[in-house]
Design an enzyme around this catalytic site. Structure first.
Site, PDB file in Angstrom:
ATOM      1  N   CYS A  65     -28.814  12.514   5.425  1.00  0.00           N
ATOM      2  CA  CYS A  65     -28.281  12.852   4.112  1.00  0.00           C
ATOM      3  C   CYS A  65     -27.141  11.882   3.857  1.00  0.00           C
ATOM      4  O   CYS A  65     -26.890  10.996   4.672  1.00  0.00           O
ATOM      5  CB  CYS A  65     -27.867  14.325   4.006  1.00  0.00           C
ATOM      6  SG  CYS A  65     -26.348  14.821   4.828  1.00  0.00           S
ATOM      7  N   HIS A  98     -24.712  13.175  27.307  1.00  0.00           N
ATOM      8  CA  HIS A  98     -23.795  14.260  27.667  1.00  0.00           C
ATOM      9  C   HIS A  98     -24.106  15.582  26.993  1.00  0.00           C
ATOM     10  O   HIS A  98     -23.791  16.637  27.555  1.00  0.00           O
ATOM     11  CB  HIS A  98     -22.356  13.873  27.328  1.00  0.00           C
ATOM     12  CG  HIS A  98     -21.835  12.753  28.162  1.00  0.00           C
ATOM     13  ND1 HIS A  98     -20.519  12.363  28.096  1.00  0.00           N
ATOM     14  CD2 HIS A  98     -22.428  11.944  29.070  1.00  0.00           C
ATOM     15  CE1 HIS A  98     -20.327  11.350  28.939  1.00  0.00           C
ATOM     16  NE2 HIS A  98     -21.478  11.074  29.534  1.00  0.00           N
TER      17      HIS A  98
END
Length: 145
Positions: A65, A98
Site C-alpha cells: 500500500c 529474527h
C-alpha cells in the site's frame, strides 16, 4: 512455494512487476490485489492475503500500500500472521531471520521499484534462524503481563 499477494491502488504498478518476477522464478501466486489505480480500501485485499497465509493456502505473503502501514496493521490482526513493514534490505533480512515474518509489507510510495523487487528476493531467500528467536516469536500471539 505458493505466494499470496495483495495491494491497494498505490501498489498496483509494483504488484504487476513483482508478479512477473515470481512467475518467472516458478512460484505459484495467489493474486488478491486490485489490478487498477482506482482508490479502494486496502483491508479488502489484505485480509485475503492474511487468511491465505494463516490457513496454509499460501506459504508466504507480500502486501503493498502507499505507506505499508495500513496493510501491515491489517494483516497483523490475524493471529497467525507476522507481517513486517520494511523499507530497506537489512529490515527485510532481519524480519525473516529474527522474527520469522510470513508477510512482507512494502511501502510503495516510499521505495523504488528496484528496491521493492530486491526486498521480495531477500524475503523469499532468507531463512528463520530459530534458536533464541523462536522463544520470542512464540510469545507474539500470547497475551502477557
Amino acid at each position: 512455494m505458493k505466494i499470496a499477494i495483495g495491494n491497494d491502488h498505490a501498489g498496483t504498478e509494483y504488484k504487476f512487476e513483482i508478479l512477473k518476477v515470481l512467475k518467472d522464478k516458478g512460484f505459484e501466486v495467489l493474486n488478491f490485489g486490485t489490478d487498477t489505480n482506482e482508490s479502494m480500501d486496502y483491508p479488502d485485499t489484505i485480509h485475503l492475503v492474511a487468511d491465505a497465509v494463516e490457513s496454509n493456502k499460501a506459504d508466504l505473503g507480500i502486501i503493498l500500500c502507499g505507506s505499508g502501514n495500513g496493510a501491515q496493521m491489517t494483516a497483523n490482526k490475524h493471529q497467525g500472521i507476522r507481517a513486517a513493514l520494511c523499507w530497506n534490505n537489512e529490515l527485510v533480512s532481519l524480519a525473516r531471520q529474527h522474527n520469522n515474518a510470513n508477510i512482507l509489507s512494502i511501502p510503495a510510495r516510499f521505495v523504488s521499484l528496484q528496491q521493492a523487487l530486491g526486498f521480495v528476493d531477500i524475503f523469499l531467500n532468507t531463512k528463520f534462524e530459530g534458536g533464541r528467536h523462536q522463544t520470542r516469536v512464540d510469545k507474539i500471539p500470547t497475551k502477557c503481563c
